[in-house]
Design an enzyme around this catalytic site. Structure first.
Site, PDB file in Angstrom:
ATOM      1  CD  GLU A 200       6.329  14.051   7.124  1.00 56.44           C
ATOM      2  OE1 GLU A 200       6.651  14.535   6.040  1.00 56.44           O
ATOM      3  OE2 GLU A 200       5.770  12.949   7.227  1.00 56.44           O
TER       4      GLU A 200
ATOM      5  CB  CYS B 127      -1.072  12.767  14.908  1.00 55.83           C
ATOM      6  SG  CYS B 127      -0.117  11.285  14.536  1.00 55.83           S
TER       7      CYS B 127
ATOM      8  CB  CYS C 278      10.513   4.093  13.072  1.00 56.66           C
ATOM      9  SG  CYS C 278       9.784   2.979  14.285  1.00 56.66           S
TER      10      CYS C 278
ATOM     11  CB  CYS D  78       5.690  -2.016  11.054  1.00 55.25           C
ATOM     12  SG  CYS D  78       5.831  -2.086  12.854  1.00 55.25           S
TER      13      CYS D  78
ATOM     14  CB  CYS E 200       4.829   1.535   8.966  1.00 56.50           C
ATOM     15  SG  CYS E 200       4.972   3.196   9.633  1.00 56.50           S
TER      16      CYS E 200
ATOM     17  CB  CYS F 223      -2.282   5.637  10.281  1.00 58.75           C
ATOM     18  SG  CYS F 223      -3.243   6.130  11.662  1.00 58.75           S
TER      19      CYS F 223
END
Ligand code: SAH
Length: 354
Positions: A95, A108, A115, A119, A122, A340
């Protein structure tokens, strides 16, 4: 005739393309013409390369293919933010987000499919890392957003942030190669100071950026300047604690003379007290820096909650008392999960379970 195994032409550098043209007995300058079509004009097929002869175009088609991304789904937020679900040549999805403000239009972009860092706050971390993006796949996300900025806002793209899916410093070569093309005159000709790479803060790779004398901006996802808290939020902190990060940042500043930005979310009951605020102020003095306080974007019903306004005010006051510039950033695109930490291919997941 024997089929030639076709290569993705955009994997070749300008120099490699020049060598190719020489090897087939053509002129070296032809490479630059083709390269500009591929990058600056983002052409997706050889037939549109009007200054290249038909015979050369046919020859290129025998040797090469042009892989490109496809914007599979575009979602518009009430605040103007646009989220693209981008399909890659192997059908994987990442995305990217267009964020409009009165002064800027920011792209962005993602650097990996999924990933590998965990974290806890996230959404992207919930997807396992599947692969690194190629330079052209990163570049194409920028081009798609640049086109959308022109179509929907009649304004040029002004900034790029590597704050989408993935950890850019774990895909170092491809991210740098994409940035090289984004800044090159044969590419998009954007100024490096308009580009920001955001990282969890991998000390070895920050030093490498410094050694490579990069000219773009560096942002570090800090979230706590106390090891114990930071490790709880970001497991990477166990292997790369704040002391190592601090040392790498000193090296960065020594070599580049560029300040860094710390990204920081304040969560209720986790880092919303004076001790954490003072620790951040102290950390900020290691090298010249500023702080972006980001609003928490909920990703589930879990343990994390955005801190109260008083806690944000406390941070701002303590940072200001210490002469540190702190900006409180409003969240954008929350209604379409584009803010975010919310990028997680939700629509794809929804498609799969339907
Ligand atoms: N891997 C890189 C870039 C991707 S995340 C990095 O960690 O910096 C971009 C920013 O969003 C990071 O600062 C990240 O910590 C932050 N973020 C992640 N999840 C979030 C959430 N749910 N709410 C607010 N910010 C979040």
């Amino acid at each position: 005739m024997e089929e030639i195994q076709k290569r993705d032409i955009r994997k070749l550098s300008l120099e490699e393309l020049e060598e190719f043209f020489l090897s087939v007995g053509d002129k070296k300058f032809r490479a630059k013409q083709v390269y500009e079509w591929l990058w600056n004009k983002s052409l997706k097929n050889f037939d549109e390369m009007t200054n290249i002869s038909l015979a050369t175009r046919e020859m290129l088609k025998k040797h090469f293919e042009i892989n490109h991304i496809l914007v599979d789904l575009m979602q518009h937020s009430q605040d103007g933010t646009i989220k693209n679900a981008v399909k890659l040549y192997d059908n994987k999805i990442v995305e990217s987000v267009l964020i409009p403000t009165s002064k800027r239009i920011t792209a962005c972009v993602s650097s990996q499919v999924g990933c590998s860092l965990d974290c806890n706050f996230c959404a992207t971390a919930r997807l396992k890392r599947m692969r690194n993006l190629n330079p052209d796949e990163i570049y194409d996300q920028v081009v798609a957003i640049k086109d959308e900025a022109e179509t929907y806002f009649q304004r040029p793209l002004t900034n790029i942030v590597f704050m989408g899916m993935g950890e850019p410093l774990l895909n170092y070569n491809n991210v740098l190669s994409a940035i090289e093309k984004i800044t090159a005159p044969e590419g998009l000709g954007m100024a490096p100071r308009r580009i920001t790479l955001s990282t969890v803060g991998i000390p070895k790779m920050i030093k490498k950026l410094a050694d490579d004398e990069v000219r773009f901006n560096l942002a570090i996802s800090l979230h706590s300047a106390i090891n114990e808290t930071r490790s709880r939020l970001m497991p990477i902190n166990d292997s790369s604690p704040l002391e190592d990060l601090a040392e790498a940042l000193k090296y960065w500043y020594q070599k580049t003379k560029r300040k860094v930005t710390y990204e920081y979310v304040i969560w209720e009951g986790i880092n919303d007290d004076e001790r954490h605020a003072r620790a951040l102020a102290k950390f900020c003095k290691i090298i010249p820096s500023k702080v972006n306080i980001i609003q928490y974007n909920p990703i589930d019903e879990g343990e994390f909650r955005q801190a109260k306004q008083e806690a944000v005010d406390l941070y701002v006051r303590i940072l200001e008392q210490n002469g540190i510039v702190a900006k409180v950033r409003k969240s954008r695109g929350q209604d379409i999960d584009a803010a975010c930490g919310q990028l997680a291919n939700k629509n794809e997941v929804a498609d799969l379970i339907q």
